[in-house]
Design a protein around this motif. Structure first.
Motif, PDB file in Angstrom:
ATOM      1  N   PRO A 174       0.841  -1.204   0.000  1.00  0.00           N
ATOM      2  CA  PRO A 174       0.000   0.000   0.000  1.00  0.00           C
ATOM      3  C   PRO A 174       0.874   1.251   0.000  1.00  0.00           C
ATOM      4  CG  PRO A 174      -0.765  -1.603   1.639  1.00  0.00           C
ATOM      5  CD  PRO A 174       0.552  -2.092   1.144  1.00  0.00           C
ATOM      6  N   ARG A 175       0.505   2.234  -0.839  1.00  0.00           N
ATOM      7  CA  ARG A 175       1.316   3.435  -0.985  1.00  0.00           C
ATOM      8  C   ARG A 175       0.593   4.653  -0.412  1.00  0.00           C
ATOM      9  NH1 ARG A 175       4.373   2.742  -6.798  1.00  0.00           N
ATOM     10  NH2 ARG A 175       5.610   4.430  -5.913  1.00  0.00           N
ATOM     11  N   ASP A 176       1.375   5.503   0.245  1.00  0.00           N
ATOM     12  CA  ASP A 176       0.844   6.736   0.809  1.00  0.00           C
ATOM     13  C   ASP A 176       1.978   7.754   0.800  1.00  0.00           C
ATOM     14  OD1 ASP A 176      -0.150   8.823   2.284  1.00  0.00           O
ATOM     15  OD2 ASP A 176      -0.720   7.632   4.033  1.00  0.00           O
ATOM     16  N   ASP A 177       1.843   8.775  -0.019  1.00  0.00           N
ATOM     17  CA  ASP A 177       2.911   9.759  -0.172  1.00  0.00           C
ATOM     18  C   ASP A 177       3.147  10.592   1.078  1.00  0.00           C
ATOM     19  OD1 ASP A 177       3.390   8.912  -2.710  1.00  0.00           O
ATOM     20  OD2 ASP A 177       2.205  10.486  -3.693  1.00  0.00           O
ATOM     21  N   SER A 178       2.249  10.506   2.051  1.00  0.00           N
ATOM     22  CA  SER A 178       2.443  11.233   3.310  1.00  0.00           C
ATOM     23  C   SER A 178       2.929  10.323   4.443  1.00  0.00           C
ATOM     24  CB  SER A 178       1.130  11.911   3.737  1.00  0.00           C
ATOM     25  OG  SER A 178       0.129  10.940   4.007  1.00  0.00           O
ATOM     26  N   SER A 179       3.186   9.061   4.128  1.00  0.00           N
ATOM     27  CA  SER A 179       3.612   8.118   5.172  1.00  0.00           C
ATOM     28  C   SER A 179       5.004   8.472   5.689  1.00  0.00           C
ATOM     29  CB  SER A 179       3.621   6.691   4.616  1.00  0.00           C
ATOM     30  OG  SER A 179       4.149   5.784   5.579  1.00  0.00           O
ATOM     31  N   ARG A 180       5.207   8.215   6.990  1.00  0.00           N
ATOM     32  CA  ARG A 180       6.533   8.433   7.553  1.00  0.00           C
ATOM     33  C   ARG A 180       7.421   7.203   7.389  1.00  0.00           C
ATOM     34  NH1 ARG A 180       7.126   6.266  12.719  1.00  0.00           N
ATOM     35  NH2 ARG A 180       5.220   5.407  13.664  1.00  0.00           N
ATOM     36  N   HIS A 181       6.875   6.164   6.775  1.00  0.00           N
ATOM     37  CA  HIS A 181       7.651   4.953   6.484  1.00  0.00           C
ATOM     38  C   HIS A 181       8.093   5.013   5.020  1.00  0.00           C
ATOM     39  CE1 HIS A 181       6.221   3.568  10.317  1.00  0.00           C
ATOM     40  NE2 HIS A 181       4.958   3.613   9.916  1.00  0.00           N
ATOM     41  N   VAL A 182       9.385   5.169   4.805  1.00  0.00           N
ATOM     42  CA  VAL A 182       9.906   5.456   3.463  1.00  0.00           C
ATOM     43  C   VAL A 182      10.702   4.259   2.938  1.00  0.00           C
ATOM     44  CG1 VAL A 182      11.404   6.966   2.104  1.00  0.00           C
ATOM     45  CG2 VAL A 182      10.041   7.912   3.993  1.00  0.00           C
ATOM     46  N   VAL A 183      10.411   3.877   1.701  1.00  0.00           N
ATOM     47  CA  VAL A 183      11.173   2.826   1.022  1.00  0.00           C
ATOM     48  C   VAL A 183      11.652   3.366  -0.318  1.00  0.00           C
ATOM     49  CG1 VAL A 183      11.143   0.525  -0.004  1.00  0.00           C
ATOM     50  CG2 VAL A 183       9.900   0.946   2.126  1.00  0.00           C
ATOM     51  N   SER A 184      12.963   3.370  -0.520  1.00  0.00           N
ATOM     52  CA  SER A 184      13.556   3.782  -1.783  1.00  0.00           C
ATOM     53  C   SER A 184      14.393   2.625  -2.310  1.00  0.00           C
ATOM     54  CB  SER A 184      14.430   5.026  -1.591  1.00  0.00           C
ATOM     55  OG  SER A 184      15.073   5.374  -2.805  1.00  0.00           O
ATOM     56  N   ALA A 185      14.082   2.157  -3.518  1.00  0.00           N
ATOM     57  CA  ALA A 185      14.789   1.018  -4.108  1.00  0.00           C
ATOM     58  C   ALA A 185      15.131   1.348  -5.558  1.00  0.00           C
ATOM     59  CB  ALA A 185      13.936  -0.247  -4.025  1.00  0.00           C
ATOM     60  N   ARG A 186      16.412   1.285  -5.913  1.00  0.00           N
ATOM     61  CA  ARG A 186      16.837   1.671  -7.254  1.00  0.00           C
ATOM     62  C   ARG A 186      17.965   0.757  -7.727  1.00  0.00           C
ATOM     63  NH1 ARG A 186      14.764   6.701  -8.297  1.00  0.00           N
ATOM     64  NH2 ARG A 186      14.008   7.850  -6.475  1.00  0.00           N
ATOM     65  N   THR A 187      17.980   0.510  -9.044  1.00  0.00           N
ATOM     66  CA  THR A 187      19.083  -0.228  -9.655  1.00  0.00           C
ATOM     67  C   THR A 187      19.318   0.288 -11.068  1.00  0.00           C
ATOM     68  OG1 THR A 187      19.934  -2.419 -10.292  1.00  0.00           O
ATOM     69  CG2 THR A 187      17.569  -2.070 -10.505  1.00  0.00           C
ATOM     70  N   GLY A 188      20.540   0.192 -11.516  1.00  0.00           N
ATOM     71  CA  GLY A 188      20.850   0.584 -12.878  1.00  0.00           C
ATOM     72  C   GLY A 188      20.437  -0.457 -13.888  1.00  0.00           C
ATOM     73  N   ASP A 189      20.482  -1.740 -13.483  1.00  0.00           N
ATOM     74  CA  ASP A 189      20.165  -2.824 -14.418  1.00  0.00           C
ATOM     75  C   ASP A 189      19.618  -4.003 -13.620  1.00  0.00           C
ATOM     76  OD1 ASP A 189      19.950  -4.618 -16.428  1.00  0.00           O
ATOM     77  OD2 ASP A 189      22.070  -4.667 -16.963  1.00  0.00           O
ATOM     78  N   GLY A 190      18.298  -4.224 -13.683  1.00  0.00           N
ATOM     79  CA  GLY A 190      17.700  -5.337 -12.972  1.00  0.00           C
ATOM     80  C   GLY A 190      16.291  -5.005 -12.524  1.00  0.00           C
ATOM     81  N   LYS A 191      15.598  -5.999 -11.982  1.00  0.00           N
ATOM     82  CA  LYS A 191      14.236  -5.814 -11.524  1.00  0.00           C
ATOM     83  C   LYS A 191      14.201  -5.243 -10.117  1.00  0.00           C
ATOM     84  CE  LYS A 191       9.827  -8.229 -10.897  1.00  0.00           C
ATOM     85  NZ  LYS A 191       9.105  -9.518 -10.991  1.00  0.00           N
ATOM     86  N   VAL A 192      13.237  -4.352  -9.867  1.00  0.00           N
ATOM     87  CA  VAL A 192      13.013  -3.797  -8.531  1.00  0.00           C
ATOM     88  C   VAL A 192      11.657  -4.283  -8.028  1.00  0.00           C
ATOM     89  CG1 VAL A 192      12.621  -1.698  -7.201  1.00  0.00           C
ATOM     90  CG2 VAL A 192      14.451  -1.773  -8.910  1.00  0.00           C
ATOM     91  N   THR A 193      11.654  -4.876  -6.832  1.00  0.00           N
ATOM     92  CA  THR A 193      10.419  -5.401  -6.241  1.00  0.00           C
ATOM     93  C   THR A 193      10.285  -4.868  -4.823  1.00  0.00           C
ATOM     94  OG1 THR A 193      10.632  -7.450  -7.520  1.00  0.00           O
ATOM     95  CG2 THR A 193       9.120  -7.473  -5.641  1.00  0.00           C
ATOM     96  N   VAL A 194       9.147  -4.283  -4.516  1.00  0.00           N
ATOM     97  CA  VAL A 194       8.810  -3.890  -3.154  1.00  0.00           C
ATOM     98  C   VAL A 194       7.490  -4.557  -2.821  1.00  0.00           C
ATOM     99  CG1 VAL A 194       8.386  -1.994  -1.551  1.00  0.00           C
ATOM    100  CG2 VAL A 194       9.985  -1.679  -3.448  1.00  0.00           C
ATOM    101  N   ARG A 195       7.495  -5.460  -1.848  1.00  0.00           N
ATOM    102  CA  ARG A 195       6.310  -6.286  -1.616  1.00  0.00           C
ATOM    103  C   ARG A 195       6.053  -6.468  -0.130  1.00  0.00           C
ATOM    104  NH1 ARG A 195       9.295 -11.790  -3.751  1.00  0.00           N
ATOM    105  NH2 ARG A 195      10.535 -12.201  -1.867  1.00  0.00           N
ATOM    106  N   THR A 196       4.851  -6.921   0.175  1.00  0.00           N
ATOM    107  CA  THR A 196       4.500  -7.228   1.558  1.00  0.00           C
ATOM    108  C   THR A 196       5.043  -8.610   1.917  1.00  0.00           C
ATOM    109  OG1 THR A 196       2.475  -5.927   1.376  1.00  0.00           O
ATOM    110  CG2 THR A 196       2.613  -7.500   3.185  1.00  0.00           C
ATOM    111  N   ALA A 197       5.681  -8.688   3.070  1.00  0.00           N
ATOM    112  CA  ALA A 197       6.259  -9.966   3.512  1.00  0.00           C
ATOM    113  C   ALA A 197       5.140 -10.968   3.805  1.00  0.00           C
ATOM    114  CB  ALA A 197       7.118  -9.746   4.745  1.00  0.00           C
TER     115      ALA A 197
END
Length: 260
Positions: A236-259
């Motif tokens: 779930p995304r909320d641009d005002s959340s105080r919980h921040v996740v930043s994930a970046r790569t130059g070459d490859g898949k990026v996944t942000v998921r619920t455990a």
């Protein structure tokens, strides 16, 4: 007769060269492995204060926070295997300089083949910084800040609750922790983070490799990007959340998921 003598010289050189090749192949084919050392050395060092810096040039490292080691000391176990065909005998050294544990491996010469591993047991409540020139690093059980840098090798952290800053130039990063502040960076390698507590900040970057971040169910302010690959964000995304996740790569898949 002169032609016969001159013709035999290359043949003799060929035999010598062949013997050298066989010698090199015989020595390097197996490869030194520190784990083959059946009689590791053990030593205790005094530790002043609540911080420890591990300064290693060429060794695999295992760090463990434990109640078994009393306050004011660290216990170190060293495994070493090595050989040099021509040159000085290989040597490993360890020394404590204030709050800095210095580990050095000298292995140079003709057909030099060496491998070292250190297990460092640290009392709980100690913050640790690791600077390893060449070697993998594993750590578990830390409640205080853990800062790991290695030039060439993987990084693995388990059962940590304190802030993490993990970096490698060439290798993967894995963490299964409940830390609330996690920063990772690898120039060449994949990253997989499994977080058991809702983090305040996750900042994970890779130059070349996939990035996977698994977090508990909550709303997050997410920034995810890749230069060449797919992006899959299912939390779930909320641009005002105080919980921040930043994930970046130059070459490859990026996944942000619920455990799970």
């Amino acid at each position: 007769m002169a032609r016969t003598a001159s013709a035999s010289v290359p043949a003799r050189f060929a035999v010598v060269a062949g013997a050298v090749v066989v010698l090199v192949a015989g020595v390097t084919g197996c490869g030194a492995a520190a784990g083959d050392d059946r009689e590791p050395e053990r030593r205790s060092f005094p530790l002043q204060g609540s911080t420890l810096t591990v300064d290693s040039d060429d060794s695999a490292l295992e760090l463990v926070a434990t109640d078994a080691v009393p306050e004011g000391r660290i216990d170190v176990t060293r495994w070493f295997e090595g050989s040099v065909v021509v040159g000085e005998d290989p040597k490993v050294t360890w020394a404590m300089d204030g709050d800095r544990l210095v580990l050095r491996l000298k292995c140079s010469g003709f057909v030099a083949d060496c491998s070292a591993k250190h297990r460092i047991e640290v009392p709980r409540g100690v913050a640790v910084e690791v600077k390893d020139g060449d070697g993998s690093v594993r750590a578990r059980g830390f409640q205080e800040a853990l800062n790991i840098r290695t030039g060439d090798g993987s990084v693995r952290v388990d059962d940590a609750t304190g802030p993490l800053d993990l970096r490698t130039q060439d290798g993967s990063i894995r963490a299964d922790v409940t830390s609330r502040h996690v920063r990772t960076h690898t120039a060449d390698g994949s990253t997989r983070l499994e977080l058991g507590a809702v983090p305040d900040l996750v900042d994970s970057r890779s130059g070349d490799g996939s990035v996977t971040v698994s977090v508990p169910r909550a709303s997050y302010r997410v920034s995810a990007d890749t230069g060449d690959g797919a992006v899959d964000v299912s939390v779930p995304r909320d641009d005002s959340s105080r919980h921040v996740v930043s994930a970046r790569t130059g070459d490859g898949k990026v996944t942000v998921r619920t455990a799970n």
